[in-house]
Design a protein around this motif. Structure first.
Motif, PDB file in Angstrom:
ATOM      1  N   UNK A  73       0.813  -1.215   0.000  1.00 30.30           N
ATOM      2  CA  UNK A  73       0.000   0.000   0.000  1.00 30.30           C
ATOM      3  C   UNK A  73       0.851   1.270   0.000  1.00 30.30           C
ATOM      4  N   UNK A  74       1.876   1.380   0.857  1.00 27.22           N
ATOM      5  CA  UNK A  74       2.708   2.583   0.744  1.00 27.22           C
ATOM      6  C   UNK A  74       3.386   2.689  -0.617  1.00 27.22           C
ATOM      7  N   UNK A  75       3.760   1.538  -1.208  1.00 27.03           N
ATOM      8  CA  UNK A  75       4.411   1.552  -2.516  1.00 27.03           C
ATOM      9  C   UNK A  75       3.532   2.177  -3.575  1.00 27.03           C
ATOM     10  N   UNK A  76       2.231   1.892  -3.505  1.00 27.53           N
ATOM     11  CA  UNK A  76       1.352   2.323  -4.584  1.00 27.53           C
ATOM     12  C   UNK A  76       0.780   3.705  -4.344  1.00 27.53           C
ATOM     13  N   UNK A  77       0.292   3.986  -3.122  1.00 31.57           N
ATOM     14  CA  UNK A  77      -0.278   5.311  -2.952  1.00 31.57           C
ATOM     15  C   UNK A  77       0.245   6.090  -1.755  1.00 31.57           C
ATOM     16  N   UNK A  78       1.421   5.703  -1.274  1.00 31.25           N
ATOM     17  CA  UNK A  78       2.004   6.450  -0.167  1.00 31.25           C
ATOM     18  C   UNK A  78       2.773   7.655  -0.653  1.00 31.25           C
ATOM     19  N   UNK A  79       2.976   8.611   0.261  1.00 28.92           N
ATOM     20  CA  UNK A  79       3.781   9.776  -0.050  1.00 28.92           C
ATOM     21  C   UNK A  79       5.244   9.463   0.192  1.00 28.92           C
ATOM     22  N   UNK A  80       6.111  10.448   0.013  1.00 28.53           N
ATOM     23  CA  UNK A  80       7.544  10.173   0.167  1.00 28.53           C
ATOM     24  C   UNK A  80       7.947   9.868   1.600  1.00 28.53           C
ATOM     25  N   UNK A  81       7.097  10.196   2.570  1.00 32.94           N
ATOM     26  CA  UNK A  81       7.449   9.937   3.960  1.00 32.94           C
ATOM     27  C   UNK A  81       6.765   8.715   4.536  1.00 32.94           C
TER      28      UNK A  81
END
Lengths: 353, 276, 299
Positions: free
Chosen positions: C237-245
């Motif tokens: 999930x962070x890979x696809x729609x997470x921000x840089x942080x």
């Protein structure tokens, strides 16, 4: 009666089971379906494709001992660990009558001297993709890495820029921008690159390798660090969807990363004979050109030129001229110690605020 | 007491409607809305005339047509269904046994064995299982994937079954035993119906986990083994076209139909005890 | 039942799952635990167990690295926060859902339950992409939020590529694993207890807080375990729609196995994560057991 029928069915299925199979482990959508069909008719065999979406996935799976694949399609910097790790079968070049079609400058590289194990397949570059209208409106340059690293430019596109979620690609872009080689391994230079990245990070929307193309195409993102094939496709899709802007490819003047993907044979390939036949088939200009025409990938095959659509041949991001080509570099694999350092720096970049 | 009705059923009939049910209903409907909002988009966008599928462009049935000719995708979907059903079957059986055992006996090894696969990162489990299968020279394919899936699904079933049993009245089982029932009979006719909602919940979870698994499947699949997640994730860097939405929509419907048929065929297995 | 029969029954029921998990989980896992004490292979994988000099390659370098480089602990803490938030929000949303299903008429229950899980038989990736469409800057939700914020004088925010997007998706993906265990528990609650309480004058809130909720605690703990623990290790999930942080420990672990090709360090991070998750689960169970026994003896 039932038993007899069952036996008949089994016997009828046997010839199908006994059909020769070539196991191709490839990137998704990295070979045209027509090409596969033509090869299947030629070799009277079946081609079974399984997919990976990253060189590293391929390497991890093979390092753990998986087998059953005939042909793999790794990028040059993945060919090195495969060769050194003893995972590949040497190629019998006498069977590759079409090998002469490959442009000499892609042969006999430091990745595989004498091409003992690998044969170039297709290429792409990692460049900038941008929304032409927006960039013109904002007055931003599109031929330099500065536009994704310099706050003075980033201010205007804050939250509308993505970069690839790959430490090797992003560091390469940063190093190139700083004037170093993409394969520079000096720790001080890496530190400079890391600081450059950390300074620019607050302006970026995301580190993204998987959905940036969608966002670029619909206009949610205006500038992306991405692969030439994808950006080419994005523009086709944008035009097909009737969008009022174009997605163009920007080749930075400082240079960029060139990725050459190669065909190799796994050491435990069940059908190395079919594998060689397939390689030779793909070295024919006509077959090689089909992929370029499909996805806009670069092509190291000189014989393919006459089959490629003229519009693609004129595209400088797909077929760069000599001046640009001189500044393109293929990424080299790092040593274990270097990878660990890079990994640590990458985690720190991701964790920094 | 009127025959055929339990005490609680009689009470409910005579009770005024609970004042808080309106709040409950609103919250629950909101929950369903939250669950279905993305799903509606998934289904609607399977008709989207756009390869990248990031915005609505126009209506088309092309993707379903493409899917009808896409043998690879169909095979992948079929494999996923087969693996998921087998996984669910075996994991639910083993998980129920584990849940019952953890509730009944003071075990130390089983709770750890059951909980750790849930905690361990998938990539570690995938790599380790691949190394393990290679060491045993076990050929990779549908079977290796199923074995791997069962391993990480057992825990989910066991935990739900155990929580269902927590605080359960032992007097019923004891009464059955006093009446001469064998351990198997008291399990089959007393315990099992009581824990059935937990078993079903566990089976549904196991099925869902298996049909959507990527990481562990990636490492334990063989050359030529395709499942739907493997197929779809490999498209992640190129374009996850509406064809994927189409195959997902059809798979959901197919699974729903199969399960409804299954429940109609074995009603006695799934009805809880209160109706007997 | 005699002692021997009792023991036989115990092994009959617990034997098969133990055997299966020992074979297909414990042994492979031990291979990787051993790997955490080895060195990374120069080109990938692991260095040979016995090196050229005949000495076994065992060391604690990777463990030392973990304990001396603070950045990894930072990422761990961030992941815990996300997982905790996900669990609490899941609980809030799942409880009414599970209650409604449990209270429904028999013939509706199976269908309502299936309806909860049906969306999760579509593929994970396209569900996440659907959320990208919902949270996209040109969609209704973002425009409404930014409209309100603009009216208050705050600049536009992006719902996508943010911690908010990651959290929404995390909650969404884990919701059925909270609903199902809660339902399995709430289904057995006897309405008669609540009716008796109402007779004695308890209002709705009191009936919930002093009867329903305590009785449902085993279901709450089960759901919390099945949400919190997997949520700790998530990376897609962070890979696809997470921000840089929004990089989480799952992303760092994946990176060790893929880009960095440092399997020993990846194993160390995984072991620390697993041990921490199990310890928390054990702690929660212990606290739960103590509070129920205190209630039984005191209240």
């Amino acid at each position: 009666m039932k038993r007899a029928l069952a036996l008949l069915f089994c016997l009828a299925a046997l010839p199908a089971l006994a059909k020769d199979t070539l196991n191709l482990y490839n990137w998704n959508n990295y070979i045209a379906p027509e090409t596969i069909k033509r090869f299947e008719e030629l070799c009277k065999c079946e081609v079974k494709q399984t997919y990976y979406s990253d060189n590293e996935e391929l390497l991890a799976k093979l390092a753990a001992g998986a087998k059953g694949y005939d042909i793999l399609v790794p990028t040059s910097n993945a060919v090195t660990p495969l060769i050194k790790g003893g995972q590949l079968k040497p190629i019998d070049k006498t069977k590759l009558t079409n090998l002469k079609n490959i442009d000499a400058k892609y042969m006999n590289t430091s990745f595989d001297q004498d091409n003992k194990y690998s044969v170039p397949y297709a290429m792409s570059t990692t460049i900038l993709g941008y929304n032409a209208e927006k960039m013109k409106e904002l007055g931003l340059p599109t031929d330099t890495w500065a536009v994704i690293f310099e706050p003075k430019y980033l201010e205007k596109v804050k939250g509308k820029v993505t970069v690839l979620d790959s430490s090797s690609e992003l560091f390469a872009a940063a190093l190139k921008y700083l004037g170093y080689s993409a394969n520079d391994t000096d720790e001080k230079h890496w530190k400079e690159a890391a600081d450059l990245i950390k300074r620019a990070k607050p302006y970026w929307a995301a580190f993204n390798a998987s959905s940036y193309i969608k966002e670029l195409t619909v206009g949610n993102i205006w500038l992306a660090h991405g692969y030439s094939n994808d950006i080419f496709q994005a523009n086709l899709d944008a035009q097909a969807a009737g969008r009022k802007f174009q997605i163009l490819q920007g080749m930075p003047k400082e240079g960029a990363v060139l990725a050459v993907d190669n065909m190799v044979i796994h050491k435990d390939a069940p059908r190395p004979d079919l594998a060689l036949q397939f390689m030779n088939f793909m070295l024919e200009g006509k077959n090689s050109a089909e992929l370029t025409n499909l996805i806009g990938s670069g092509n190291p095959n000189t014989d393919a030129v006459k089959y490629i659509k003229p519009a693609l041949l004129k595209n400088p991001a797909i077929f760069p001229d000599a001046g640009v080509a001189a500044k393109l570099e293929q990424l080299k694999d790092l040593t274990s110690a270097q990878r660990k350092l890079r990994g640590k720096m990458w985690t720190e970049i991701k964790a920094s605020r | 007491m009127p025959s055929g009705q339990t005490r609680s059923q009689v009470r409910v009939q005579n009770r005024p409607r609970n004042r808080h049910s309106a709040l409950l209903w609103t919250a629950a409907i909101a929950g369903y809305a939250f669950l279905y909002l993305p799903l509606v988009i998934v289904v609607v966008y399977s008709f989207n005339d756009s390869r990248l599928n990031a915005e609505w462009v126009g209506f088309t049935l092309d993707w379903y047509r493409k899917l009808a000719h896409n043998e690879e995708m169909q095979q992948a979907a079929a494999n996923s269904l087969i693996i998921a059903f087998m996984t669910s079957l075996v994991a639910t059986s083993l998980g129920t046994m584990a849940g019952v055992a953890m509730h009944k006996y003071k075990l130390r090894l089983l709770p750890i064995l059951v909980l750790t696969p849930i905690a361990i990162p998938e990539i570690l489990m995938g790599v380790s299982l691949l190394i393990f299968f290679v060491l045993l020279d076990f050929s990779l394919g549908l079977v290796s994937v199923t074995l791997a899936h069962i391993a990480f699904c057992i825990g989910f079933v066991a935990i739900v079954v155990r929580s269902r049993l927590a605080g359960m009245d032992e007097s019923l089982t004891e009464a059955a035993r006093d009446c001469g029932a064998s351990p198997w009979q008291s399990f089959r006719y007393v315990t099992l119906p009581l824990i059935m909602p937990g078993v079903i919940a566990g089976a549904l979870m196991a099925f869902t986990l298996s049909i959507d698994d990527f990481v562990i499947t990636f490492f334990t699949a063989g050359a030529g083994t395709v499942t739907l997640p493997l197929q779809i994730y490999s498209m992640i860097k190129i374009a996850v076209t509406p064809e994927v939405n189409a195959v997902s929509t059809l798979l959901m419907l197919l699974t729903l139909v199969l399960i409804v048929i299954a429940t109609k065929l074995s009603p006695s297995l799934l009805r809880s005890n209160q109706e007997n | 039942m005699n002692r021997r029969g009792e023991k036989f029954g115990k092994w009959l029921v617990s034997g098969p799952p133990i055997l299966y998990l020992l074979l297909f989980f414990a042994i492979p896992a031990l291979i990787m635990v051993l790997a955490s004490f080895r060195s990374a292979g120069e080109f990938g994988g692991l260095a040979p167990l016995i090196d050229d000099a005949g000495k076994p390659d065992l060391n604690v370098e990777s463990y030392v690295r973990f304990f001396t480089e603070p950045v990894y602990a930072q990422v761990f803490v961030k992941s815990f926060m996300y997982a905790l938030a996900t669990t609490l929000i899941c609980l809030l949303i799942a409880y009414p859902l599970a209650t409604l299903i449990a209270k429904s008429a028999k013939k509706h229950r199976d269908l309502l339950l299936l309806l909860v899980i049906l969306p999760f038989w579509s593929n994970f990736l396209i569900r996440v992409y659907a959320w990208m469409i919902v949270l996209g800057p040109q969609a209704a939700l973002a425009r409404t939020v930014n409209g309100v914020l603009g009216w208050m004088g705050i600049g536009p925010v992006s719902l996508l590529f943010s911690a908010f997007a990651v959290l929404v998706c995390l909650v969404y993906v884990h919701l059925p694993f909270m609903v199902l265990p809660l339902y399995a528990n709430l289904e057995k609650h006897d309405q008669a207890l609540l009716d008796a309480a109402q007779d004695l004058g308890a209002n709705g809130w009191q009936r919930f807080w002093r009867i329903t909720f305590p009785l449902s605690l085993p279901g709450v703990y089960a759901g919390a375990a099945l949400v919190f623990i997997p949520a700790l290790g998530i990376f897609a999930i962070p890979d696809i729609l997470g921000g840089p942080n929004d990089s989480l420990i799952g992303n760092v672990i994946k990176q060790q196995f893929l880009e960095t090709r440092d399997w020993p360090f990846g194993s160390v991070l995984s072991i620390v994560l697993t041990v921490a998750a199990l310890a928390l689960a054990g702690l929660a169970a212990w606290v739960g057991a103590r509070s129920t026994s205190r209630e039984a003896s005191g209240a």
